[in-house]
Design a protein around this motif. Structure first.
Motif, PDB file in Angstrom:
ATOM      1  N   ILE A 150      46.376  42.627  26.608  1.00  0.00           N
ATOM      2  CA  ILE A 150      45.792  42.811  27.909  1.00  0.00           C
ATOM      3  C   ILE A 150      44.464  42.456  28.297  1.00  0.00           C
ATOM      4  O   ILE A 150      44.355  42.104  29.298  1.00  0.00           O
ATOM      5  CB  ILE A 150      46.428  44.423  28.135  1.00  0.00           C
ATOM      6  CG1 ILE A 150      47.933  44.831  28.262  1.00  0.00           C
ATOM      7  CG2 ILE A 150      45.622  44.890  29.466  1.00  0.00           C
ATOM      8  CD1 ILE A 150      48.128  46.232  28.260  1.00  0.00           C
ATOM      9  N   MET A 151      43.445  42.675  27.419  1.00  0.00           N
ATOM     10  CA  MET A 151      42.523  42.184  27.790  1.00  0.00           C
ATOM     11  C   MET A 151      41.566  41.042  27.695  1.00  0.00           C
ATOM     12  O   MET A 151      41.004  40.603  28.296  1.00  0.00           O
ATOM     13  CB  MET A 151      41.214  43.226  26.687  1.00  0.00           C
ATOM     14  CG  MET A 151      41.482  44.736  26.946  1.00  0.00           C
ATOM     15  SD  MET A 151      41.045  45.114  28.434  1.00  0.00           S
ATOM     16  CE  MET A 151      39.247  45.053  28.645  1.00  0.00           C
ATOM     17  N   LYS A 152      42.779  40.050  27.035  1.00  0.00           N
ATOM     18  CA  LYS A 152      42.468  38.589  26.918  1.00  0.00           C
ATOM     19  C   LYS A 152      42.118  38.108  28.359  1.00  0.00           C
ATOM     20  O   LYS A 152      41.055  37.160  28.340  1.00  0.00           O
ATOM     21  CB  LYS A 152      43.557  37.941  26.394  1.00  0.00           C
ATOM     22  CG  LYS A 152      42.901  36.710  25.512  1.00  0.00           C
ATOM     23  CD  LYS A 152      44.011  36.246  24.647  1.00  0.00           C
ATOM     24  CE  LYS A 152      43.478  35.217  23.745  1.00  0.00           C
ATOM     25  NZ  LYS A 152      43.600  35.365  22.492  1.00  0.00           N
ATOM     26  N   PRO A 153      42.845  38.059  29.534  1.00  0.00           N
ATOM     27  CA  PRO A 153      42.195  37.543  30.664  1.00  0.00           C
ATOM     28  C   PRO A 153      40.796  37.843  31.209  1.00  0.00           C
ATOM     29  O   PRO A 153      40.226  37.355  31.531  1.00  0.00           O
ATOM     30  CB  PRO A 153      43.159  37.717  31.305  1.00  0.00           C
ATOM     31  CG  PRO A 153      44.826  38.255  30.766  1.00  0.00           C
ATOM     32  CD  PRO A 153      44.110  38.717  29.631  1.00  0.00           C
ATOM     33  N   PHE A 154      40.853  39.321  30.952  1.00  0.00           N
ATOM     34  CA  PHE A 154      39.688  39.762  31.440  1.00  0.00           C
ATOM     35  C   PHE A 154      38.319  39.299  30.587  1.00  0.00           C
ATOM     36  O   PHE A 154      37.296  38.962  31.019  1.00  0.00           O
ATOM     37  CB  PHE A 154      39.512  41.256  31.548  1.00  0.00           C
ATOM     38  CG  PHE A 154      40.678  41.853  32.651  1.00  0.00           C
ATOM     39  CD1 PHE A 154      40.285  41.968  33.906  1.00  0.00           C
ATOM     40  CD2 PHE A 154      41.707  42.510  32.040  1.00  0.00           C
ATOM     41  CE1 PHE A 154      41.428  42.290  34.681  1.00  0.00           C
ATOM     42  CE2 PHE A 154      42.877  42.969  32.903  1.00  0.00           C
ATOM     43  CZ  PHE A 154      42.612  42.810  34.033  1.00  0.00           C
ATOM     44  N   HIS A 155      38.729  39.080  29.373  1.00  0.00           N
ATOM     45  CA  HIS A 155      37.632  38.435  28.476  1.00  0.00           C
ATOM     46  C   HIS A 155      37.479  36.946  28.822  1.00  0.00           C
ATOM     47  O   HIS A 155      36.064  36.740  28.683  1.00  0.00           O
ATOM     48  CB  HIS A 155      38.265  38.562  26.733  1.00  0.00           C
ATOM     49  CG  HIS A 155      37.153  38.117  25.989  1.00  0.00           C
ATOM     50  ND1 HIS A 155      35.933  38.871  25.779  1.00  0.00           N
ATOM     51  CD2 HIS A 155      37.084  37.073  25.283  1.00  0.00           C
ATOM     52  CE1 HIS A 155      35.368  38.306  24.833  1.00  0.00           C
ATOM     53  NE2 HIS A 155      35.971  36.812  24.650  1.00  0.00           N
ATOM     54  N   PHE A 156      38.312  36.458  29.192  1.00  0.00           N
ATOM     55  CA  PHE A 156      37.967  35.139  29.574  1.00  0.00           C
ATOM     56  C   PHE A 156      37.277  35.020  30.966  1.00  0.00           C
ATOM     57  O   PHE A 156      36.388  34.119  30.952  1.00  0.00           O
ATOM     58  CB  PHE A 156      39.282  34.374  29.813  1.00  0.00           C
ATOM     59  CG  PHE A 156      39.331  33.022  30.280  1.00  0.00           C
ATOM     60  CD1 PHE A 156      38.950  31.690  29.539  1.00  0.00           C
ATOM     61  CD2 PHE A 156      39.510  32.470  31.733  1.00  0.00           C
ATOM     62  CE1 PHE A 156      38.703  30.549  29.853  1.00  0.00           C
ATOM     63  CE2 PHE A 156      39.337  31.314  32.168  1.00  0.00           C
ATOM     64  CZ  PHE A 156      39.046  30.417  31.591  1.00  0.00           C
ATOM     65  N   LEU A 157      37.441  35.874  31.974  1.00  0.00           N
ATOM     66  CA  LEU A 157      36.741  36.051  33.290  1.00  0.00           C
ATOM     67  C   LEU A 157      35.399  36.528  32.803  1.00  0.00           C
ATOM     68  O   LEU A 157      34.340  36.009  33.369  1.00  0.00           O
ATOM     69  CB  LEU A 157      37.466  36.633  34.164  1.00  0.00           C
ATOM     70  CG  LEU A 157      38.711  36.525  34.887  1.00  0.00           C
ATOM     71  CD1 LEU A 157      39.294  37.719  35.656  1.00  0.00           C
ATOM     72  CD2 LEU A 157      38.471  35.079  35.518  1.00  0.00           C
TER      73      LEU A 157
END
Length: 165
Positions: A134-141
């Motif tokens: 779940i946190m992977k896209p937020f980590h990318f951003l």
């Protein structure tokens, strides 16, 4: 102290010697059955010393209860006789009972504990995997925003790593 009381205390000391022999051998057997990397296997000598101390305290407590703490010369001899009787006569029976106890009681309990811990570990691993996914896209951003913010700082080392020349 009557003669019958002395005889009963002598028999109790012999029986305590047999029991001491069984407990010491059972402790050694259980310590050897643990995996070589376990805490119990590594410190089995210290555990055996603790068992010997507790057996000595138990013997003196028994003497205190049976004869009000009066110690006779034949008491340690009777206990040694009990240990020798255990070694010569009762050892095969106690070894059989110990192996049976280990196979029927200790190993199933140990298996259940390990099984429950494995299930808990797998559940925690699954929850962590879901959170990371779940946190992977937020980590990318977050990395992109951090990269853009650091590019605006002049003479920052981060710029040299990520800037294309």
């Amino acid at each position: 102290m009557t003669l019958s009381l002395q005889f009963v205390s002598l028999v109790l000391m012999i029986l305590s010697g047999v029991l001491i022999g069984a407990i010491v051998e059972g402790t050694r057997f259980l310590c050897e059955s643990f995996p070589k990397r376990s805490f119990v296997f590594k410190y089995r000598s210290g555990l055996e010393v603790i068992v010997w101390i507790l057996l000595g305290v138990g013997t003196f407590y028994m003497l205190y209860e049976v004869r009000d703490g009066i110690w006779r010369v034949y008491d340690p001899l009777a206990q040694v006789l009990g240990i020798l009787l255990y070694e010569q006569i009762f050892q095969p029976l106690f070894r059989f009972l110990g192996r049976t106890f280990l196979l029927l009681v200790v190993k199933p309990i140990w298996f259940i504990i390990r099984f429950i811990l494995t299930i808990i570990r797998k559940i925690i691993h699954f929850i962590v995997l879901i959170i990371v996914t779940i946190m992977k896209p937020f980590h990318f951003l977050y990395n992109k925003i951090l990269h853009l913010a650091l590019l605006k700082i002049p003479n920052f080392r981060y710029n040299k790593k990520y800037t294309k020349n």
